[in-house]
Design a protein around this motif. Structure first.
Motif, mmCIF file in Angstrom:
data_model
loop_
_atom_site.group_PDB
_atom_site.id
_atom_site.type_symbol
_atom_site.label_atom_id
_atom_site.label_comp_id
_atom_site.label_asym_id
_atom_site.label_seq_id
_atom_site.Cartn_x
_atom_site.Cartn_y
_atom_site.Cartn_z
ATOM 1 N N ASP A 141 0.837 -1.205 0.000
ATOM 2 C CA ASP A 141 0.000 0.000 0.000
ATOM 3 C C ASP A 141 0.873 1.256 0.000
ATOM 4 N N SER A 142 0.591 2.153 -0.881
ATOM 5 C CA SER A 142 1.409 3.354 -0.984
ATOM 6 C C SER A 142 0.538 4.489 -1.451
ATOM 7 N N LEU A 143 1.195 5.596 -1.764
ATOM 8 C CA LEU A 143 0.503 6.797 -2.214
ATOM 9 C C LEU A 143 -0.474 6.501 -3.343
ATOM 10 N N TYR A 144 -0.097 5.634 -4.266
ATOM 11 C CA TYR A 144 -0.944 5.399 -5.432
ATOM 12 C C TYR A 144 -1.446 3.964 -5.544
ATOM 13 N N THR A 145 -1.223 3.140 -4.545
ATOM 14 C CA THR A 145 -1.562 1.725 -4.713
ATOM 15 C C THR A 145 -2.234 1.097 -3.510
ATOM 16 N N SER A 146 -3.082 0.096 -3.819
ATOM 17 C CA SER A 146 -3.401 -0.906 -2.813
ATOM 18 C C SER A 146 -2.507 -2.075 -3.164
ATOM 19 N N VAL B 126 -18.587 0.862 2.734
ATOM 20 C CA VAL B 126 -18.952 1.943 3.650
ATOM 21 C C VAL B 126 -17.942 2.012 4.796
ATOM 22 N N GLY B 127 -17.493 3.214 5.100
ATOM 23 C CA GLY B 127 -16.554 3.399 6.202
ATOM 24 C C GLY B 127 -15.117 3.573 5.736
ATOM 25 N N ASP B 128 -14.885 3.452 4.428
ATOM 26 C CA ASP B 128 -13.521 3.627 3.909
ATOM 27 C C ASP B 128 -13.200 5.093 3.601
ATOM 28 N N LYS B 129 -14.194 5.972 3.785
ATOM 29 C CA LYS B 129 -14.029 7.401 3.500
ATOM 30 C C LYS B 129 -13.872 7.638 2.005
ATOM 31 N N THR B 130 -14.891 7.214 1.264
ATOM 32 C CA THR B 130 -14.888 7.430 -0.186
ATOM 33 C C THR B 130 -16.298 7.820 -0.620
ATOM 34 N N MET B 131 -16.485 7.967 -1.944
ATOM 35 C CA MET B 131 -17.810 8.285 -2.474
ATOM 36 C C MET B 131 -18.852 7.229 -2.093
ATOM 37 N N VAL B 132 -18.395 6.019 -1.811
ATOM 38 C CA VAL B 132 -19.307 4.936 -1.423
ATOM 39 C C VAL B 132 -20.078 5.308 -0.145
ATOM 40 N N ASP B 133 -19.476 6.107 0.713
ATOM 41 C CA ASP B 133 -20.139 6.493 1.964
ATOM 42 C C ASP B 133 -21.377 7.368 1.724
ATOM 43 N N ALA B 134 -21.376 8.112 0.634
ATOM 44 C CA ALA B 134 -22.566 8.905 0.293
ATOM 45 C C ALA B 134 -23.516 8.080 -0.567
ATOM 46 N N LEU B 135 -22.930 7.311 -1.463
ATOM 47 C CA LEU B 135 -23.708 6.595 -2.469
ATOM 48 C C LEU B 135 -24.523 5.444 -1.881
ATOM 49 N N SER B 177 -9.446 4.480 4.336
ATOM 50 C CA SER B 177 -8.715 3.241 4.105
ATOM 51 C C SER B 177 -8.748 2.812 2.640
ATOM 52 N N LYS B 178 -9.283 3.665 1.764
ATOM 53 C CA LYS B 178 -9.187 3.414 0.319
ATOM 54 C C LYS B 178 -8.922 4.743 -0.377
ATOM 55 N N GLY B 179 -8.355 4.632 -1.574
ATOM 56 C CA GLY B 179 -8.110 5.844 -2.340
ATOM 57 C C GLY B 179 -6.851 6.555 -1.878
ATOM 58 N N ARG B 180 -6.579 7.662 -2.537
ATOM 59 C CA ARG B 180 -5.349 8.402 -2.291
ATOM 60 C C ARG B 180 -5.226 8.808 -0.816
ATOM 61 N N ALA B 181 -6.379 9.185 -0.209
ATOM 62 C CA ALA B 181 -6.347 9.688 1.161
ATOM 63 C C ALA B 181 -5.882 8.627 2.158
ATOM 64 N N SER B 182 -6.023 7.345 1.783
ATOM 65 C CA SER B 182 -5.684 6.292 2.739
ATOM 66 C C SER B 182 -4.208 6.314 3.088
ATOM 67 N N TYR B 183 -3.414 6.889 2.190
ATOM 68 C CA TYR B 183 -1.985 6.984 2.454
ATOM 69 C C TYR B 183 -1.704 7.847 3.682
ATOM 70 N N LEU B 184 -2.613 8.776 3.951
ATOM 71 C CA LEU B 184 -2.421 9.671 5.099
ATOM 72 C C LEU B 184 -2.782 9.004 6.418
ATOM 73 N N GLY B 185 -3.491 7.864 6.344
ATOM 74 C CA GLY B 185 -3.865 7.165 7.568
ATOM 75 C C GLY B 185 -4.649 8.074 8.495
ATOM 76 N N TRP B 186 -4.216 8.167 9.748
ATOM 77 C CA TRP B 186 -4.951 8.952 10.738
ATOM 78 C C TRP B 186 -4.992 10.432 10.410
ATOM 79 N N ARG B 187 -4.037 10.894 9.606
ATOM 80 C CA ARG B 187 -4.039 12.317 9.262
ATOM 81 C C ARG B 187 -5.230 12.697 8.380
ATOM 82 N N SER B 188 -5.927 11.685 7.842
ATOM 83 C CA SER B 188 -7.099 11.994 7.016
ATOM 84 C C SER B 188 -8.319 12.301 7.885
ATOM 85 N N VAL B 189 -8.229 11.985 9.172
ATOM 86 C CA VAL B 189 -9.354 12.232 10.084
ATOM 87 C C VAL B 189 -9.604 13.737 10.204
#
Lengths: 333, 242
Positions: A141-146, B126-135, B177-189
């Protein structure tokens, strides 16, 4: 930052124009796209093998277009996936009715756009199979990947799948050979400097004067650690050991190694690294079947290298040794 | 089934409304994306919707499935990144649900097919913090409101928009936990998800258009079994419900 470019937004278009003008006998551009294909695509009676991804990794992917390797290569903007409609056009142009194998590097944008393209061509009754390369052992898992990133090992997938297609294997068999490479290849890279994208014009990340980053991604994504600069042998040790740890090969296994330049490192330095990699392979009781050294999967002007190890069996050796005639890789019988 | 020309008019109106809403919010969407992504969501969607407006204006096509497919296809080619395949690819894929035209049942089928494709392609739940949470809450609410609660489509859509709004609010306190933001981990909160937000804007814009249109020809069509009668529709207006 000095760059040999005109307008930054024209880089990909002008690069493709240059590639075609340098290899008019091999490469053809699909009208209105950033897709290059073999001049004779689709090749009658042969499964198509195609790939694509963001630009900035040259000679990947278009440099591997030609007999024995790729039929089509789609170029996205720098470090950006090609859009699905371009991929769709490429897959269609490379389908001679035998189906198309699509080789994808594991990045979220790439995977989603290729998935969408696959769905689009399936509606048009093209038989398409997709393999996702994830050879970078540095990070999960990285900036652009799962999952793991797809890097230099992708070239070996191009070679093996392309050779299998050239000798007349069907789509399922080719996909199986491609998966065989993916299961048996590992890569890890290091950066001595950041790359600089044309649009941004300044380094993507900061590295101290005497720092290097281990486990670097090919877009300048962070790796595993930053350490003080060390001699080439120590860098080679670190990267090779990490790859071998991941592969866990039995003594006596034959391997192909690649010391790949990231774009800004002279060949002389790559050969210094190669010398040490060769020693390490022997120390691990493995056998070098072949060693490639050069710029295969670059990251613009980044200084640094990656080390790839691929475990071989008879089938993979035969396919790797089969002829290939492309701008960036030639294998003669 | 309503005449195709009217369905085309409705699709065109929806496309314009979504394009205008995205244009109005593009700076805000990009701000949200700068915090936890790569700062291009607003600009990319805006470019995509402008292209969709042009594509729809340039075609004489009246078949609703073909028109909706064109919307998806245009987004795929113009938006790029992950949002292109997620929005555009999913619309393309779900467009076949309108093969027999647009009626209440086919809008439910479309919504479900769209959600399934977004989940499948993005691998998010749901819960991954993505468009799925609204959709997800929007689609489930819409389906339940129509099929179980037997609400008229407009009321169901209004409830769906409410559900999407709560879904967007839910993305702020959670960790990506999905998408670009997941890289930030807790910082995305603490940051609201841009994809969930743009999904809400699209739904709100479509609700606005539906509110206008369901006063017109579509809901008076007696051949569609789920079309509401006048009184039910009055109850079902967004202001009137709940």
């Amino acid at each position: 930052m000095k760059k040999l470019i005109n307008d930054p937004s024209d880089v990909v278009d002008e690069m493709l124009e240059g590639m075609v003008s340098a290899h008019p006998e091999r490469l053809r551009r699909l009208d209105g796209t950033e897709v290059l294909v073999r001049t004779d695509a689709p090749v009658d009676g042969k499964v198509g093998v195609v790939s694509g991804g963001g630009s900035g990794h040259e000679p990947t992917h278009a440099g591997y277009l030609g007999e024995g390797m790729l039929d089509g290569a789609a170029a996205g903007e720098i470090f950006t996936s090609p859009t699905a409609d371009q991929l769709e056009a490429m897959i269609q142009a490379c389908d001679a009715g035998e189906g198309v194998l699509v080789v994808v590097k594991n990045y979220e944008g790439d995977v989603m756009n290729f998935d969408t393209a696959a769905e689009m061509v399936e509606m048009e009754d093209v038989d398409v199979r997709q393999v996702v390369v994830n050879d970078d052992v540095a990070v999960e898992d990285s900036l652009y990947t799962s999952g793991r990133r797809g890097v230099c090992g992708t070239i070996l997938v191009h070679k093996v799948a392309g050779a299998a297609a050239a000798r007349g294997d069907d789509l399922d068999q080719i996909a199986e050979h491609a998966e065989g490479v993916i299961e048996n290849v590992g890569t890890m890279g290091t950066a001595l400097t950041s790359c600089t994208t044309p649009e941004k014009g300044e380094p993507t990340f900061d590295l101290g004067e005497d720092e290097i980053e281990l486990g670097i991604g090919i877009h300048g994504e962070p790796g595993t650690e930053r350490v003080e600069q060390m001699p080439a042998d120590d860098v080679a040790d670190h990267l090779t050991e990490a790859v071998l740890d991941d592969l866990g090969l039995a003594a006596g296994t034959e391997v192909l190694t690649i010391v790949n330049g990231m774009g800004g490192t002279p060949l002389s330095e790559l050969f210094v690294v190669q010398r040490r990699v060769d020693q390490l392979i022997e120390e691990h009781d493995l056998e070098v079947w072949d060693a490639w050294v050069g710029d295969y999967m670059t990251s613009l002007d980044m200084e640094g290298c990656s080390i790839t190890v691929c475990a071989l069996d008879d089938e993979r050796k035969e396919l790797l040794a089969a002829p290939a005639d492309t701008p960036a890789l030639t294998v003669r019988e | 089934m309503v005449e195709e020309s009217i369905q085309r008019e409705a699709i065109e109106a929806a496309v314009h409304a979504v394009a205008e809403r995205i244009e109005a919010e593009k700076t805000y969407l990009t701000e949200l994306d700068s915090a936890i992504g790569d700062a291009d969501h607003g600009a990319n969607l805006h470019r995509g919707m402008q292209a969709v407006v042009e594509a729809i204006e340039d075609t004489d096509e009246e078949d609703p499935a073909a028109l909706v497919k064109l919307v998806g296809r245009t987004l795929v080619s113009e938006v790029g990144g992950a949002a292109g395949p997620l929005y555009g690819g999913s619309i393309m894929s779900a467009s076949t649900e309108f093969a027999e035209g647009i009626d209440t049942a086919s809008t439910v089928a479309f919504a479900e097919a769209y959600l399934a494709k977004v989940e499948d392609r993005g691998g998010a739940t749901v819960g991954d913090k993505t468009m799925v949470d609204a959709l997800t809450p929007a689609v489930h609410t819409y389906k339940k409101s129509i099929e179980q609660d037997e609400l008229p489509p407009l009321a169901a859509l209004a409830k769906a928009v409410d559900a999407a709004e709560r879904g967007v609010a839910f993305t702020t306190p959670i960790r990506a936990s999905k998408g670009r933001a997941s890289y930030l981990g807790w910082r995305s909160v603490g940051h609201q998800d841009p994809g969930a937000t743009s999904t809400l804007y699209c739904l709100e814009a479509i609700l606005d258009v539906a509110t206008e249109y369901l006063d017109g020809e579509i809901d008076r069509d007696a051949t569609s079994p789920t079309v509401p009668d006048e009184s039910a529709e009055a109850d079902g207006s967004p202001e009137g419900e709940e």
